[in-house]
Motif scaffolding. Structure first.
Motif, PDB file in Angstrom:
ATOM      1  N   UNK A  96       0.833  -1.207   0.000  1.00 39.41           N
ATOM      2  CA  UNK A  96       0.000   0.000   0.000  1.00 39.41           C
ATOM      3  C   UNK A  96       0.869   1.259   0.000  1.00 39.41           C
ATOM      4  N   UNK A  97       1.873   1.287   0.864  1.00 35.95           N
ATOM      5  CA  UNK A  97       2.724   2.462   1.002  1.00 35.95           C
ATOM      6  C   UNK A  97       3.487   2.732  -0.286  1.00 35.95           C
ATOM      7  N   UNK A  98       4.087   1.684  -0.840  1.00 39.65           N
ATOM      8  CA  UNK A  98       4.844   1.861  -2.086  1.00 39.65           C
ATOM      9  C   UNK A  98       3.939   2.259  -3.250  1.00 39.65           C
ATOM     10  N   UNK A  99       2.767   1.647  -3.330  1.00 40.34           N
ATOM     11  CA  UNK A  99       1.865   1.957  -4.436  1.00 40.34           C
ATOM     12  C   UNK A  99       1.227   3.334  -4.277  1.00 40.34           C
ATOM     13  N   UNK A 100       1.117   3.820  -3.035  1.00 35.61           N
ATOM     14  CA  UNK A 100       0.674   5.207  -2.841  1.00 35.61           C
ATOM     15  C   UNK A 100       1.703   6.170  -3.406  1.00 35.61           C
ATOM     16  N   UNK A 101       2.985   5.891  -3.137  1.00 32.77           N
ATOM     17  CA  UNK A 101       4.044   6.720  -3.717  1.00 32.77           C
ATOM     18  C   UNK A 101       4.035   6.622  -5.234  1.00 32.77           C
ATOM     19  N   UNK A 102       3.807   5.408  -5.760  1.00 36.03           N
ATOM     20  CA  UNK A 102       3.751   5.225  -7.209  1.00 36.03           C
ATOM     21  C   UNK A 102       2.588   5.991  -7.823  1.00 36.03           C
ATOM     22  N   UNK A 103       1.409   5.865  -7.215  1.00 35.28           N
ATOM     23  CA  UNK A 103       0.221   6.573  -7.719  1.00 35.28           C
ATOM     24  C   UNK A 103       0.462   8.071  -7.805  1.00 35.28           C
ATOM     25  N   UNK A 104       0.964   8.636  -6.715  1.00 34.65           N
ATOM     26  CA  UNK A 104       1.160  10.081  -6.680  1.00 34.65           C
ATOM     27  C   UNK A 104       2.220  10.520  -7.679  1.00 34.65           C
ATOM     28  N   UNK A 105       3.276   9.700  -7.835  1.00 32.31           N
ATOM     29  CA  UNK A 105       4.372  10.082  -8.732  1.00 32.31           C
ATOM     30  C   UNK A 105       3.943  10.049 -10.193  1.00 32.31           C
ATOM     31  N   UNK A 106       3.228   8.981 -10.602  1.00 30.60           N
ATOM     32  CA  UNK A 106       2.836   8.918 -12.016  1.00 30.60           C
ATOM     33  C   UNK A 106       1.759   9.950 -12.338  1.00 30.60           C
ATOM     34  N   UNK A 107       0.914  10.287 -11.372  1.00 34.43           N
ATOM     35  CA  UNK A 107      -0.053  11.362 -11.589  1.00 34.43           C
ATOM     36  C   UNK A 107       0.648  12.710 -11.682  1.00 34.43           C
ATOM     37  N   UNK A 108       1.689  12.906 -10.859  1.00 36.30           N
ATOM     38  CA  UNK A 108       2.431  14.166 -10.924  1.00 36.30           C
ATOM     39  C   UNK A 108       3.080  14.351 -12.287  1.00 36.30           C
ATOM     40  N   UNK A 109       3.564  13.263 -12.871  1.00 35.55           N
ATOM     41  CA  UNK A 109       4.145  13.352 -14.217  1.00 35.55           C
ATOM     42  C   UNK A 109       3.109  13.783 -15.241  1.00 35.55           C
ATOM     43  N   UNK A 110       1.846  13.457 -14.960  1.00 32.15           N
ATOM     44  CA  UNK A 110       0.751  13.849 -15.864  1.00 32.15           C
ATOM     45  C   UNK A 110       0.158  15.198 -15.480  1.00 32.15           C
ATOM     46  N   UNK A 111       0.792  15.890 -14.528  1.00 27.35           N
ATOM     47  CA  UNK A 111       0.334  17.229 -14.149  1.00 27.35           C
ATOM     48  C   UNK A 111      -0.770  17.253 -13.127  1.00 27.35           C
ATOM     49  N   UNK A 112      -0.945  16.148 -12.403  1.00 25.19           N
ATOM     50  CA  UNK A 112      -2.031  16.063 -11.424  1.00 25.19           C
ATOM     51  C   UNK A 112      -1.454  15.868 -10.024  1.00 25.19           C
ATOM     52  N   UNK A 113      -1.931  16.618  -9.048  1.00 25.82           N
ATOM     53  CA  UNK A 113      -1.529  16.436  -7.669  1.00 25.82           C
ATOM     54  C   UNK A 113      -2.601  15.636  -6.948  1.00 25.82           C
ATOM     55  N   UNK A 114      -2.281  14.378  -6.602  1.00 32.16           N
ATOM     56  CA  UNK A 114      -3.258  13.550  -5.900  1.00 32.16           C
ATOM     57  C   UNK A 114      -3.570  14.131  -4.533  1.00 32.16           C
ATOM     58  N   UNK A 115      -2.557  14.699  -3.864  1.00 31.82           N
ATOM     59  CA  UNK A 115      -2.777  15.253  -2.526  1.00 31.82           C
ATOM     60  C   UNK A 115      -3.694  16.464  -2.568  1.00 31.82           C
ATOM     61  N   UNK A 116      -3.547  17.299  -3.587  1.00 34.22           N
ATOM     62  CA  UNK A 116      -4.341  18.523  -3.667  1.00 34.22           C
ATOM     63  C   UNK A 116      -5.687  18.295  -4.358  1.00 34.22           C
ATOM     64  N   UNK A 117      -5.656  17.552  -5.442  1.00 34.50           N
ATOM     65  CA  UNK A 117      -6.842  17.446  -6.299  1.00 34.50           C
ATOM     66  C   UNK A 117      -7.639  16.162  -6.115  1.00 34.50           C
ATOM     67  N   UNK A 118      -7.053  15.168  -5.462  1.00 29.77           N
ATOM     68  CA  UNK A 118      -7.720  13.885  -5.353  1.00 29.77           C
ATOM     69  C   UNK A 118      -7.684  13.121  -6.665  1.00 29.77           C
ATOM     70  N   UNK A 119      -8.479  12.059  -6.738  1.00 24.70           N
ATOM     71  CA  UNK A 119      -8.480  11.221  -7.932  1.00 24.70           C
ATOM     72  C   UNK A 119      -9.643  11.539  -8.871  1.00 24.70           C
ATOM     73  N   UNK A 120     -10.752  12.014  -8.321  1.00 21.09           N
ATOM     74  CA  UNK A 120     -11.943  12.257  -9.147  1.00 21.09           C
ATOM     75  C   UNK A 120     -11.649  13.307 -10.217  1.00 21.09           C
ATOM     76  N   UNK A 121     -11.994  12.963 -11.445  1.00 22.80           N
ATOM     77  CA  UNK A 121     -11.814  13.898 -12.543  1.00 22.80           C
ATOM     78  C   UNK A 121     -10.430  13.917 -13.137  1.00 22.80           C
ATOM     79  N   UNK A 122      -9.503  13.192 -12.554  1.00 18.70           N
ATOM     80  CA  UNK A 122      -8.138  13.165 -13.056  1.00 18.70           C
ATOM     81  C   UNK A 122      -7.914  11.999 -13.995  1.00 18.70           C
ATOM     82  N   UNK A 123      -6.711  11.903 -14.548  1.00 17.74           N
ATOM     83  CA  UNK A 123      -6.405  10.772 -15.433  1.00 17.74           C
ATOM     84  C   UNK A 123      -6.400   9.463 -14.670  1.00 17.74           C
TER      85      UNK A 123
END
Length: 456
Positions: free
Chosen positions: A143-170
């Protein structure tokens, strides 16, 4: 003695007697839940009970319902045992009762975690500057590693999971082997990523790099995570990390390796080839309470980019005392937690580099002995290539396999789990305990021969 000393004295006596009796007692529990409830007493007392009497009641009433997990003849669920130094230090963990959130709160804990983390990275041949978190187990490490993975790959796509959440994002696509462990799916569910995309595995459960490359090329573009495994739960097989990670890199994917018990192969020069190439991944999850044999609970989350780990797990609070070097709280989901690094440090300090290597080699040697012994039993077949600590075997049909498993548990000499693999009922032997010796293997094989003979 005061009340606390008397309770500790009683607990010590019961613990020593329990451990000393493991070689002679049946491995399965001898009493069921209802019987233990009656012995403990289901009604809450109106008044207090002296602490030493509470210890005596639980130890006496509960003992028949205990399974011999710490003994040398338990081979189910890949649970491991507890090394002596780790056990003793775990008692200190409870006595010290440290808040392990911040360096400032417990410098002793922070020091043990820093040292243990560095030793682990060295033994597992992982990048020395990786971030390490001490979690409850491999599920939360994933869970911990995949949380880091989720946030990192979303950041590469210009999305902040911490700020914007997942809804409406890629959407984040997660690609896995067909034979991955169920804890990966569970972690993805917790993270809001849904079910992964499985790709074909070979007959030992190893992901097929060609199938992975095709799946990545044919699937939707966007943030992607690939999950590989070090140690299949049935066969002990390791994914071909070099070509699989190469395929993932071509697709720009984050690579995570679930190595709950198998990642420890890297600590043995004889078996390190099984993990060749895995150091090129982005994150790794393993357990210390499996192959390393420290007490429950202790998982390890390792992320190459330590900042990505801290970004996913860290938090701020006005009442917390933050250290510029980072704090233990920055690497795991929990605030309140045990001092897990203390027993890990103790296990590693007591074994040393050669001791860890010998431990891994001994577990593998016993697994090979099981495979040879089972192959000589009439009607039994070893179904997997025994490359690490797992042995999968079956008899002529599912009915006989299940009868043998039942008979083994009735016999009490050992505990071998049943499972279903490739649509077939199997006996699954997981050799994980430091205390398993040649005599334990011989006694277990004798019990298996008796069970097979009686069920012929």
């Amino acid at each position: 003695m005061d009340a606390r000393e008397k309770a500790l004295f009683q607990a010590h006596g019961h613990a020593v007697r329990w451990l000393a009796g493991l070689s002679d007692r049946p491995v399965p529990a001898r009493a069921g839940v209802e019987e233990i409830v009656r012995a403990l007493g289901p009604d809450l007392p109106d008044g207090p009970t002296p602490p030493d009497e509470v210890v005596d009641l639980l130890a006496t009433a509960g003992e028949p319902g205990l399974t011999g997990f710490p003994g040398g003849r338990f081979y189910g669920f890949v649970v491991g045992g507890t090394l002596p130094a780790a056990l003793a230090v775990d008692w200190l963990v409870s006595a010290w009762d440290q808040n392990c959130v911040m360096r400032a709160a417990s410098p002793a804990y922070a020091a043990a975690e820093d040292i243990a983390a560095a030793w682990l990275l060295d033994l597992l041949r992982l990048p020395a500057d990786s971030g390490v978190g001490f979690t409850t187990g491999a599920t939360m490490a994933n869970f911990t590693c995949l949380a880091a993975a989720r946030d990192a790959v979303l950041a590469r796509a210009g999305r902040s999971a911490a700020r914007d959440g997942l809804a409406g994002g890629p959407a984040v696509r997660v690609v896995v082997g067909a034979d991955r462990h169920m804890s990966v799916d569970l972690a993805l569910r917790y993270l809001g990523l849904g079910a992964p995309d499985p790709v074909e595995s070979d007959d030992q459960g190893r992901i097929r790099p060609d199938a992975l490359r095709r799946a990545l090329a044919d699937g939707p573009a966007g943030p992607t995570v690939v999950v590989l495994q070090a140690g299949d739960i049935h066969t002990g097989a390791f994914d071909p990390f070099g070509p699989a990670i190469g395929a993932a890199r071509e697709a720009g994917a984050w690579v995570h390796i679930d190595g709950a018990f198998g990642l420890w192969a890297a600590a043995s020069p004889r078996h390190a080839g099984l993990t060749a190439g895995c150091e090129d991944a982005d994150s790794w999850a393993t357990d210390a309470h499996k192959t390393l044999n420290v007490p429950y609970d202790c998982g390890l989350a390792v992320v190459r980019d330590a900042d990505a780990l801290r970004s996913a797990m860290g938090l701020q609070g006005a009442y917390l005392i933050h250290d510029t070097r980072g704090d233990p709280v920055d690497t795991v989901p929990e605030l309140s937690r045990r001092g897990r690094a203390f027993p890990v440090w103790a296990a590693l300090r007591s074994l040393g580099r050669s001791g860890v290597s010998d431990l891994v080699g001994r577990l593998c040697r016993h697994a090979a002995s099981f495979a040879r012994g089972i192959a000589g039993i009439d009607g039994a077949t070893v179904l997997n290539d025994v490359v690490f600590t797992q042995v999968c075997a079956a008899f002529e049909d599912d009915a006989r396999t299940d009868r043998v498993i039942d008979r083994l548990l009735d016999d009490g000499t050992t505990w071998i789990s049943g499972s279903t693999w490739r649509g077939r009922r199997v006996l699954r032997i997981s050799v994980s305990n430091w205390s398993t010796g040649d005599d334990d293997v011989a006694r277990t094989l004798d019990a298996l021969r008796r069970a097979a003979s009686r069920q012929r």
